[in-house]
Design a protein around this motif. Structure first.
Motif, mmCIF file in Angstrom:
data_model
loop_
_atom_site.group_PDB
_atom_site.id
_atom_site.type_symbol
_atom_site.label_atom_id
_atom_site.label_comp_id
_atom_site.label_asym_id
_atom_site.label_seq_id
_atom_site.Cartn_x
_atom_site.Cartn_y
_atom_site.Cartn_z
ATOM 1 N N ALA A 1 0.834 -1.194 0.000
ATOM 2 C CA ALA A 1 0.000 0.000 0.000
ATOM 3 C C ALA A 1 0.879 1.258 0.000
ATOM 4 N N ARG A 2 2.005 1.199 0.730
ATOM 5 C CA ARG A 2 2.899 2.356 0.800
ATOM 6 C C ARG A 2 3.489 2.658 -0.577
ATOM 7 N N GLU A 3 3.855 1.589 -1.314
ATOM 8 C CA GLU A 3 4.429 1.775 -2.651
ATOM 9 C C GLU A 3 3.421 2.446 -3.583
ATOM 10 N N LEU A 4 2.176 2.020 -3.474
ATOM 11 C CA LEU A 4 1.128 2.612 -4.307
ATOM 12 C C LEU A 4 0.966 4.095 -3.980
ATOM 13 N N MET A 5 0.967 4.441 -2.683
ATOM 14 C CA MET A 5 0.808 5.832 -2.276
ATOM 15 C C MET A 5 1.983 6.677 -2.785
ATOM 16 N N GLU A 6 3.195 6.113 -2.720
ATOM 17 C CA GLU A 6 4.368 6.839 -3.226
ATOM 18 C C GLU A 6 4.245 7.075 -4.730
ATOM 19 N N GLU A 7 3.764 6.072 -5.453
ATOM 20 C CA GLU A 7 3.595 6.198 -6.900
ATOM 21 C C GLU A 7 2.522 7.239 -7.239
ATOM 22 N N VAL A 8 1.429 7.202 -6.499
ATOM 23 C CA VAL A 8 0.343 8.158 -6.719
ATOM 24 C C VAL A 8 0.837 9.573 -6.441
ATOM 25 N N ASN A 9 1.558 9.765 -5.330
ATOM 26 C CA ASN A 9 2.051 11.102 -4.982
ATOM 27 C C ASN A 9 3.067 11.604 -5.997
ATOM 28 N N ALA A 10 3.919 10.727 -6.518
ATOM 29 C CA ALA A 10 4.884 11.131 -7.540
ATOM 30 C C ALA A 10 4.150 11.606 -8.790
ATOM 31 N N ASP A 11 3.083 10.880 -9.161
ATOM 32 C CA ASP A 11 2.288 11.269 -10.330
ATOM 33 C C ASP A 11 1.587 12.598 -10.083
ATOM 34 N N ARG A 12 1.043 12.791 -8.878
ATOM 35 C CA ARG A 12 0.355 14.048 -8.541
ATOM 36 C C ARG A 12 1.324 15.219 -8.618
ATOM 37 N N GLN A 13 2.549 15.041 -8.080
ATOM 38 C CA GLN A 13 3.538 16.120 -8.112
ATOM 39 C C GLN A 13 3.965 16.417 -9.543
ATOM 40 N N ALA A 14 4.061 15.385 -10.377
ATOM 41 C CA ALA A 14 4.426 15.574 -11.782
ATOM 42 C C ALA A 14 3.360 16.396 -12.512
ATOM 43 N N HIS A 15 2.119 16.324 -12.016
ATOM 44 C CA HIS A 15 1.025 17.079 -12.644
ATOM 45 C C HIS A 15 0.713 18.368 -11.879
ATOM 46 N N GLY A 16 1.615 18.776 -10.989
ATOM 47 C CA GLY A 16 1.450 20.048 -10.274
ATOM 48 C C GLY A 16 0.421 20.022 -9.174
ATOM 49 N N LYS A 17 0.122 18.834 -8.641
ATOM 50 C CA LYS A 17 -0.863 18.735 -7.555
ATOM 51 C C LYS A 17 -0.157 18.444 -6.245
ATOM 52 N N LYS A 18 -0.821 18.773 -5.140
ATOM 53 C CA LYS A 18 -0.245 18.489 -3.826
ATOM 54 C C LYS A 18 -0.329 16.990 -3.554
ATOM 55 N N PRO A 19 0.695 16.420 -2.874
ATOM 56 C CA PRO A 19 0.631 14.998 -2.529
ATOM 57 C C PRO A 19 -0.417 14.744 -1.451
ATOM 58 N N PHE A 20 -0.923 13.519 -1.427
ATOM 59 C CA PHE A 20 -1.869 13.125 -0.376
ATOM 60 C C PHE A 20 -1.122 12.956 0.933
ATOM 61 N N ASP A 21 -1.783 13.293 2.031
ATOM 62 C CA ASP A 21 -1.211 13.013 3.355
ATOM 63 C C ASP A 21 -1.502 11.560 3.665
ATOM 64 N N ASP A 22 -0.473 10.801 3.933
ATOM 65 C CA ASP A 22 -0.681 9.391 4.261
ATOM 66 C C ASP A 22 -0.351 9.168 5.720
ATOM 67 N N ASP A 23 -1.368 9.393 6.564
ATOM 68 C CA ASP A 23 -1.151 9.171 7.985
ATOM 69 C C ASP A 23 -1.719 7.828 8.422
ATOM 70 N N GLY A 24 -2.093 7.013 7.462
ATOM 71 C CA GLY A 24 -2.613 5.680 7.776
ATOM 72 C C GLY A 24 -4.076 5.682 8.180
ATOM 73 N N GLN A 25 -4.676 6.850 8.254
ATOM 74 C CA GLN A 25 -6.080 6.942 8.653
ATOM 75 C C GLN A 25 -6.945 7.103 7.408
ATOM 76 N N PRO A 26 -8.132 6.503 7.416
ATOM 77 C CA PRO A 26 -9.041 6.708 6.272
ATOM 78 C C PRO A 26 -9.485 8.166 6.237
ATOM 79 N N PRO A 27 -9.806 8.674 5.058
ATOM 80 C CA PRO A 27 -10.237 10.074 4.977
ATOM 81 C C PRO A 27 -11.518 10.316 5.763
ATOM 82 N N ALA A 28 -11.615 11.498 6.339
ATOM 83 C CA ALA A 28 -12.801 11.853 7.133
ATOM 84 C C ALA A 28 -13.991 12.044 6.194
ATOM 85 N N PRO A 29 -15.176 11.576 6.597
ATOM 86 C CA PRO A 29 -16.347 11.769 5.742
ATOM 87 C C PRO A 29 -16.662 13.254 5.624
#
Length: 90
Positions: A1-29
């Protein structure tokens, strides 16, 4: 899961977007939006929902047809699709 998050964040940064915060918690509704409809309007809506429906005892699939000063009668509604010559397609 960590590898996927790193890949997603690298792609987001390549497209000028902020990386996701990965604190291990599900997103708040998302928070529910406050309904600011007036109490008077809410009361009217509640009142409108209560209505008497006339139903045929012999054919409950039909509905009551009322148009202008015509006789009230049970009828069906049909939606059709026609071609340019007026032939019914569906």
């Amino acid at each position: 899961a960590r590898e996927l998050m790193e890949e997603v964040n690298a792609d987001r940064q390549a497209h000028g977007k902020k990386p996701f915060d990965d604190d291990g918690q599900p997103p708040a509704p998302p928070k529910k939006r406050r309904d600011n409809t007036s109490k008077k309007k809410l009361a009217r809506r509640k009142k409108e929902k209560m209505r008497t429906v006339t139903r045929s005892v012999t054919d409950p699939d039909s509905g009551l047809f009322v148009k202008g000063e015509h006789k009230r009668q049970f009828a069906y509604e049909a939606h059709t699709a026609c071609d340019k010559h007026g032939f019914v397609l569906e």
